[in-house]
Design an enzyme around this catalytic site. Structure first.
Site, PDB file in Angstrom:
ATOM      1  CE  LYS A  92      17.576  -3.261 -15.077  1.00  0.00           C
ATOM      2  NZ  LYS A  92      17.871  -3.357 -13.655  1.00  0.00           N
TER       3      LYS A  92
ATOM      4  CE  LYS B   4      22.584   1.061 -16.288  1.00  0.00           C
ATOM      5  NZ  LYS B   4      23.471   0.379 -15.355  1.00  0.00           N
TER       6      LYS B   4
ATOM      7  CE  LYS C 263      24.628  -4.496 -10.245  1.00  0.00           C
ATOM      8  NZ  LYS C 263      24.733  -4.158  -8.808  1.00  0.00           N
TER       9      LYS C 263
HETATM   10  P1  ATP Z   1      21.330  -3.528 -13.538  1.00  0.00           P
HETATM   11  O1  ATP Z   1      21.766  -3.481 -14.979  1.00  0.00           O
HETATM   12  O2  ATP Z   1      20.971  -4.898 -13.076  1.00  0.00           O
HETATM   13  O3  ATP Z   1      20.273  -2.510 -13.204  1.00  0.00           O
HETATM   14  P2  ATP Z   1      23.387  -1.797 -12.632  1.00  0.00           P
HETATM   15  O4  ATP Z   1      24.676  -2.012 -13.301  1.00  0.00           O
HETATM   16  O5  ATP Z   1      22.539  -0.678 -13.127  1.00  0.00           O
HETATM   17  O6  ATP Z   1      22.605  -3.176 -12.688  1.00  0.00           O
HETATM   18  P3  ATP Z   1      22.551  -1.168  -9.960  1.00  0.00           P
HETATM   19  O7  ATP Z   1      22.771  -1.975  -8.737  1.00  0.00           O
HETATM   20  O8  ATP Z   1      21.184  -1.141 -10.564  1.00  0.00           O
HETATM   21  O9  ATP Z   1      23.617  -1.654 -11.065  1.00  0.00           O
HETATM   22  O10 ATP Z   1      23.000   0.335  -9.704  1.00  0.00           O
HETATM   23  C1  ATP Z   1      23.795   0.746  -8.604  1.00  0.00           C
HETATM   24  C2  ATP Z   1      24.231   2.183  -8.811  1.00  0.00           C
HETATM   25  O11 ATP Z   1      25.192   2.274  -9.871  1.00  0.00           O
HETATM   26  C3  ATP Z   1      23.103   3.150  -9.204  1.00  0.00           C
HETATM   27  O12 ATP Z   1      23.294   4.357  -8.516  1.00  0.00           O
HETATM   28  C4  ATP Z   1      23.304   3.360 -10.680  1.00  0.00           C
HETATM   29  O13 ATP Z   1      22.798   4.608 -11.136  1.00  0.00           O
HETATM   30  C5  ATP Z   1      24.809   3.304 -10.781  1.00  0.00           C
HETATM   31  N1  ATP Z   1      25.238   2.907 -12.108  1.00  0.00           N
HETATM   32  C6  ATP Z   1      24.915   1.755 -12.728  1.00  0.00           C
HETATM   33  N2  ATP Z   1      25.485   1.688 -13.939  1.00  0.00           N
HETATM   34  C7  ATP Z   1      26.176   2.847 -14.100  1.00  0.00           C
HETATM   35  C8  ATP Z   1      26.993   3.370 -15.158  1.00  0.00           C
HETATM   36  N3  ATP Z   1      27.183   2.678 -16.264  1.00  0.00           N
HETATM   37  N4  ATP Z   1      27.577   4.581 -14.979  1.00  0.00           N
HETATM   38  C9  ATP Z   1      27.376   5.281 -13.835  1.00  0.00           C
HETATM   39  N5  ATP Z   1      26.623   4.848 -12.807  1.00  0.00           N
HETATM   40  C10 ATP Z   1      26.030   3.642 -12.927  1.00  0.00           C
HETATM   41 MG    MG Z   2      20.523  -0.512 -12.463  1.00  0.00          MG
END
Ligand code: ATP
Ligand code: MG
Length: 331
Positions: free
Chosen positions: A112, A195, A198
């Site tokens: 990040k 992955k 968001k």
């Molecule tokens: P950011 O990129 O801002 O970190 P994020 O998509 O990772 O956002 P989070 O709110 O950080 O979302 O994560 C919430 C949950 O979703 C966590 O348990 C994380 O491990 C899970 N998660 C996030 N992205 C994935 C993915 N691509 N596949 C499976 N689990 C995911």
């Molecule tokens: Mg995350």
């Protein structure tokens, strides 16, 4: 009953496929035989720059998302992180037993920070994993249902909890990550080496609460791989394999079965089936979430009740920590 803790950041208006399959769906299943704490982690959501009005709206939206997906506020404790000041308080103490080098090795921070540039990355982004450790340790959680990307942070949580225990006396239970193997890492539909995320966004992101037309469009424009057969081969065919994983997860089957079902059929058929399966969950989820948001006062009441239950546990842990560390009681 074993304890579970998990959270999601209110950094978008909708959860994406990875958040749902990797995390939220597991949370719902776990509440049957666990004492679960599910948190909207708003303190984490201000580590990378944010807009206050967006944050307010998204915090309620995420709470409604949890409820719409099946988190039951009677069985589980549903709350907002900033409503329990113990999270920030414990994070300070844990930060004082975290090595600078140790925190510097966190790959999420490195990724990040690289995206934001050295000037853009904040100290809050750097200490994010320490706050996450505080979230988990406060509730004496046994299990933390997360995606694969969070494994290193749970490892750090165990290290910090264990270090505190051996330095100051036993306070914390050390948690295990609970990572659903099949859906541990849902990949970006445009870049299936990364992955779904968001904070990266883009056309490879499928948000469940988005307009159904756009969901369908994004699935149908997913990058596929060379060749034309629907084969599960994560190394050689990451795009197709990712779509197969998503289809299997939403239809309650395995990628092997999906492969058999699609023998002799092409990528177009696969995408069509994925879009249908995703929408069958996404459309009713969005309807339930929208209905819940129509009564924000009720939602806020529910969150206040959750915060009270959470603080009853968190305050006990924090008091033990303050005592062990040697802080003189306030009165
Ligand atoms: P950011 O990129 O801002 O970190 P994020 O998509 O990772 O956002 P989070 O709110 O950080 O979302 O994560 C919430 C949950 O979703 C966590 O348990 C994380 O491990 C899970 N998660 C996030 N992205 C994935 C993915 N691509 N596949 C499976 N689990 C995911
Ligand atoms: Mg995350």
């Amino acid at each position: 009953r074993p304890r579970v803790f998990s959270g999601m950041q209110p950094t978008a208006d909708s959860l994406h496929l990875g958040n749902y399959l990797g995390a939220l769906r597991q949370w719902v299943a776990l509440q049957d035989d666990h004492d679960a704490f599910y948190c909207v982690v708003d303190l984490h959501a201000i580590t990378a720059g944010h807009d206050p009005d967006d944050l307010r709206r998204r915090t309620r939206a995420v709470a409604a998302q949890y409820l719409a997906a099946g988190v039951d506020p009677e069985r589980s404790t549903l709350f907002v992180q900033s409503h329990a000041p113990e999270h920030a308080q414990l994070a300070w103490v844990l930060g004082c037993i975290t090595g600078f080098g140790e925190a510097s090795r966190m790959t999420q921070f490195k990724d990040k920070a690289a995206r934001q540039g050295t000037e853009g990355a904040t100290v809050g982004l750097f200490t994010y994993p320490v706050l996450q450790a505080a979230d988990i340790l406060l509730y004496q959680a046994d299990l933390v249902p997360v995606g694969e990307d969070q494994r290193q942070h749970i490892e750090l949580t165990r290290d910090l909890g264990g270090r505190f225990n051996s330095r100051f006396g036993e306070v914390f239970r050390l948690p295990q990550p609970h990572i659903a193997r099949a859906t541990a890492k849902i990949l970006d539909l445009q870049d299936p080496t990364a992955k779904m995320s968001k904070s990266i966004g883009g056309a490879g992101l499928v948000e469940l609460l988005d307009d159904p037309k756009r969901i369908e469009k994004r699935i149908k424009s997913a990058v596929t791989d060379t060749g034309r057969d629907v084969l599960y081969d994560p190394e050689g065919k990451p795009g197709v394999s990712n779509l197969m994983t998503i289809l299997a997860a939403f239809t309650g089957t395995t990628v092997e079965r999906v492969q058999d079902d699609f023998a002799g059929r092409g990528y177009g058929d696969l995408k069509k089936a994925v879009a249908e399966a995703v929408l069958a969950t996404a459309v009713p989820l969005a309807e339930r979430q929208r209905a819940l948001l129509e009564d924000p006062a009720e939602l806020d009441r529910l969150l206040a009740r959750g915060a009270e239950k959470a603080r009853a546990v968190a305050a006990g842990t924090l008091a033990a920590v303050y005592d062990r560390v040697g802080f003189v009681p306030a009165r």
